[in-house]
Design a protein around this motif. Sequence first.
Motif, PDB file in Angstrom:
ATOM      1  N   ILE A 302       0.801  -1.242   0.015  1.00 18.50           N
ATOM      2  CA  ILE A 302      -0.081  -0.035  -0.080  1.00 18.50           C
ATOM      3  C   ILE A 302       1.027   1.243   0.328  1.00 18.50           C
ATOM      4  O   ILE A 302       1.848   1.518   0.948  1.00 18.50           O
ATOM      5  CB  ILE A 302      -1.136  -0.039   1.326  1.00 18.50           C
ATOM      6  CG1 ILE A 302      -1.763  -1.190   1.273  1.00 18.50           C
ATOM      7  CG2 ILE A 302      -1.826   1.434   1.052  1.00 18.50           C
ATOM      8  CD1 ILE A 302      -2.711  -1.318   2.446  1.00 18.50           C
ATOM      9  N   ASP A 303       0.884   1.910  -0.929  1.00 18.27           N
ATOM     10  CA  ASP A 303       1.595   3.250  -0.946  1.00 18.27           C
ATOM     11  C   ASP A 303       0.999   4.539  -0.037  1.00 18.27           C
ATOM     12  O   ASP A 303      -0.250   4.443   0.144  1.00 18.27           O
ATOM     13  CB  ASP A 303       1.713   3.789  -2.586  1.00 18.27           C
ATOM     14  CG  ASP A 303       2.219   2.800  -3.185  1.00 18.27           C
ATOM     15  OD1 ASP A 303       3.281   2.178  -2.970  1.00 18.27           O
ATOM     16  OD2 ASP A 303       1.853   2.610  -4.518  1.00 18.27           O
ATOM     17  N   GLY A 304       1.823   5.307   0.199  1.00 16.19           N
ATOM     18  CA  GLY A 304       1.456   6.515   1.048  1.00 16.19           C
ATOM     19  C   GLY A 304       1.146   6.234   2.537  1.00 16.19           C
ATOM     20  O   GLY A 304       0.500   7.258   3.060  1.00 16.19           O
ATOM     21  N   LYS A 307       4.777   6.035   8.275  1.00 12.24           N
ATOM     22  CA  LYS A 307       5.927   5.236   8.720  1.00 12.24           C
ATOM     23  C   LYS A 307       5.515   4.154   9.611  1.00 12.24           C
ATOM     24  O   LYS A 307       5.866   2.926   9.481  1.00 12.24           O
ATOM     25  CB  LYS A 307       6.999   5.974   9.435  1.00 12.24           C
ATOM     26  CG  LYS A 307       8.355   5.235   9.645  1.00 12.24           C
ATOM     27  CD  LYS A 307       9.408   5.830  10.237  1.00 12.24           C
ATOM     28  CE  LYS A 307      10.804   5.015  10.669  1.00 12.24           C
ATOM     29  NZ  LYS A 307      11.839   5.748  11.287  1.00 12.24           N
ATOM     30  N   SER A 308       4.722   4.502  10.708  1.00 12.41           N
ATOM     31  CA  SER A 308       4.332   3.422  11.689  1.00 12.41           C
ATOM     32  C   SER A 308       3.507   2.573  11.142  1.00 12.41           C
ATOM     33  O   SER A 308       3.534   1.359  11.440  1.00 12.41           O
ATOM     34  CB  SER A 308       3.455   4.342  12.848  1.00 12.41           C
ATOM     35  OG  SER A 308       2.596   5.099  12.299  1.00 12.41           O
ATOM     36  N   ARG A 309       2.504   2.915  10.334  1.00  8.42           N
ATOM     37  CA  ARG A 309       1.629   1.961   9.757  1.00  8.42           C
ATOM     38  C   ARG A 309       2.444   1.203   8.584  1.00  8.42           C
ATOM     39  O   ARG A 309       1.989  -0.015   8.418  1.00  8.42           O
ATOM     40  CB  ARG A 309       0.395   2.723   8.856  1.00  8.42           C
ATOM     41  CG  ARG A 309      -0.592   2.959   9.884  1.00  8.42           C
ATOM     42  CD  ARG A 309      -1.854   3.756   9.270  1.00  8.42           C
ATOM     43  NE  ARG A 309      -2.958   3.925  10.255  1.00  8.42           N
ATOM     44  CZ  ARG A 309      -4.416   4.154   9.843  1.00  8.42           C
ATOM     45  NH1 ARG A 309      -4.514   4.983   8.649  1.00  8.42           N
ATOM     46  NH2 ARG A 309      -5.053   4.417  10.750  1.00  8.42           N
ATOM     47  N   GLN A 310       3.220   1.648   8.076  1.00  8.34           N
ATOM     48  CA  GLN A 310       4.139   0.787   7.035  1.00  8.34           C
ATOM     49  C   GLN A 310       4.834  -0.402   8.014  1.00  8.34           C
ATOM     50  O   GLN A 310       4.916  -1.363   7.368  1.00  8.34           O
ATOM     51  CB  GLN A 310       5.013   1.829   6.320  1.00  8.34           C
ATOM     52  CG  GLN A 310       4.559   2.471   5.012  1.00  8.34           C
ATOM     53  CD  GLN A 310       4.257   1.614   3.844  1.00  8.34           C
ATOM     54  OE1 GLN A 310       4.095   0.262   3.934  1.00  8.34           O
ATOM     55  NE2 GLN A 310       4.092   2.110   2.762  1.00  8.34           N
ATOM     56  N   ALA A 314       4.465  -4.041   7.516  1.00 12.28           N
ATOM     57  CA  ALA A 314       5.394  -5.079   7.030  1.00 12.28           C
ATOM     58  C   ALA A 314       5.500  -6.261   8.104  1.00 12.28           C
ATOM     59  O   ALA A 314       5.819  -7.346   7.708  1.00 12.28           O
ATOM     60  CB  ALA A 314       6.641  -4.348   6.969  1.00 12.28           C
ATOM     61  N   GLU A 315       5.297  -5.880   9.313  1.00 14.27           N
ATOM     62  CA  GLU A 315       5.162  -7.036  10.434  1.00 14.27           C
ATOM     63  C   GLU A 315       4.243  -7.853  10.126  1.00 14.27           C
ATOM     64  O   GLU A 315       4.720  -9.279  10.130  1.00 14.27           O
ATOM     65  CB  GLU A 315       5.091  -6.105  11.906  1.00 14.27           C
ATOM     66  CG  GLU A 315       5.132  -7.197  12.808  1.00 14.27           C
ATOM     67  CD  GLU A 315       4.684  -6.457  14.283  1.00 14.27           C
ATOM     68  OE1 GLU A 315       4.419  -6.886  15.183  1.00 14.27           O
ATOM     69  OE2 GLU A 315       5.086  -5.197  14.356  1.00 14.27           O
ATOM     70  N   ALA A 316       2.995  -7.706   9.703  1.00 15.20           N
ATOM     71  CA  ALA A 316       1.807  -8.712   9.610  1.00 15.20           C
ATOM     72  C   ALA A 316       2.322  -9.442   8.237  1.00 15.20           C
ATOM     73  O   ALA A 316       1.959 -10.566   8.267  1.00 15.20           O
ATOM     74  CB  ALA A 316       0.502  -7.829   9.229  1.00 15.20           C
ATOM     75  N   LEU A 431      -6.734  -2.273  14.420  1.00 19.56           N
ATOM     76  CA  LEU A 431      -6.209  -3.342  13.594  1.00 19.56           C
ATOM     77  C   LEU A 431      -5.129  -2.585  12.850  1.00 19.56           C
ATOM     78  O   LEU A 431      -4.104  -3.231  12.213  1.00 19.56           O
ATOM     79  CB  LEU A 431      -6.905  -4.262  12.760  1.00 19.56           C
ATOM     80  CG  LEU A 431      -7.838  -5.368  13.595  1.00 19.56           C
ATOM     81  CD1 LEU A 431      -8.825  -5.928  12.650  1.00 19.56           C
ATOM     82  CD2 LEU A 431      -6.931  -6.290  14.265  1.00 19.56           C
ATOM     83  N   LEU A 432      -5.252  -1.193  12.813  1.00 21.94           N
ATOM     84  CA  LEU A 432      -4.480  -0.388  11.657  1.00 21.94           C
ATOM     85  C   LEU A 432      -3.165   0.324  12.442  1.00 21.94           C
ATOM     86  O   LEU A 432      -2.522   1.023  11.969  1.00 21.94           O
ATOM     87  CB  LEU A 432      -5.319   0.796  10.950  1.00 21.94           C
ATOM     88  CG  LEU A 432      -6.565   0.074  10.427  1.00 21.94           C
ATOM     89  CD1 LEU A 432      -7.255   1.077   9.772  1.00 21.94           C
ATOM     90  CD2 LEU A 432      -6.209  -0.933   9.175  1.00 21.94           C
TER      91      LEU A 432
END
Length: 432
Positions: A302-304, A307-310, A314-316, A431-432
Amino acid sequence: MLEGLKTVARQAGHDRALRGLLIDCKRLLSERGEANSVAIARDLVARFGALPDDQQASFFERLSRDFSPDPQAVLLGAQAYAREPNASNLARLTHVAEPPRQELLRRINRLPGGTSSIVAMRRALLTRVARQPELQALEADFLHLLSSWFNPGFLQLQRVDWNSPAQLLEQIIRHEAVHEIDGWDDLRRRLQPDRRCFAFFHPQLPAEPLIFVEVALLPQMPGAIAPLIDKASTPLKPDQFKVAAFYSISNCQPGLKGVSLGNFLIKRVADELQRELPQLRTFCTLSPIPGFARWVRAGAVIDGLSKSRQERLAEARDAVAMASGGDLDRWSSAAVLRALPDAAMQPLTRLAAFYLALQSPVASGDPVARFHLDNGARLERLNPLADLSAKGVKQSLGLMVNYLYDLQKVEAHHEKFTHGEVAHSRALASLL
């Protein structure tokens, strides 16, 4: 040699038929043709139906090329309007810019059964547009006219029940696209007193449903599809009806693809159910996520994102890759999914939350999610192991989602979605 001569003769006959069809088109558009439009249109429709596929393709090519606006007339009209932007010049420009084929389709539509013929023509056209982009303008003309003719104001909402005509019930079985109907016993259960089925009809196609929705009346929001479509289940009593769950929406007319019908259908059915059963307080769906497994296999990108959500995404993603050994095809059966530990199911569910809440606003988002969210629904709850059918496992890795239709907030939620924001519950937000 004889077979070769037969082939040549057959091709010559097809060419004559195509020429005759094009002559009919020009006759129908002529001043004399307008007065005799029914007879000419009847011949035109018959000729088109008799053409083989390759000749239908040639007809569409000629319709696109030979029945387009005159570029010079459009240019002169545009220049005149630019010089003097008055009503007269605008009307003249609008007239010369409209492709003559639109008027051709209108005159075909005057024929008894003409609307059905045009829907069938577009169905044939849609099979070619992806391969022949030069037909896109022609497709836009068909869509423009059909969107007007199938305006929701013209559509009739009808409830389908066990006493409906057998021909209609057969069409419901045939066109069910989400959860296959396994014969008459299955259909009978889906039409019991704790179930509803509604369809849209058009006055020009009175015996053909355009789209239908199936609804389960329940005590609570459902978390799995199997109990809803279990043909051996016992119908619930009316005092248990608290929730109306839309669990299947099926389009019946491929020639009407892209014409907005389903969003109006859901709202009309919700209003109808609220009048019939005032005790209903919740209107929701139990929906598949048909693009989810494909997105995960493609890397779950998912673009954009912040940083924390990326990092959480990535962890999931890494946890799912580790649990599946880097091969999601290992999770290709209900038994395997049932046996997954929480350490695998939790990140999989988180990926689904990211996909639905953050990827849905873009064109590549899940089509079912985009339909409901654009329709004003709220992303409410994810349900692991909710659809363990072969199709559910393959497309959605067993997950399903509830979208909530708060009838007082659908417009606000729709507005948010048009600006790239998905309305979602606190449970999804966590969850986000």
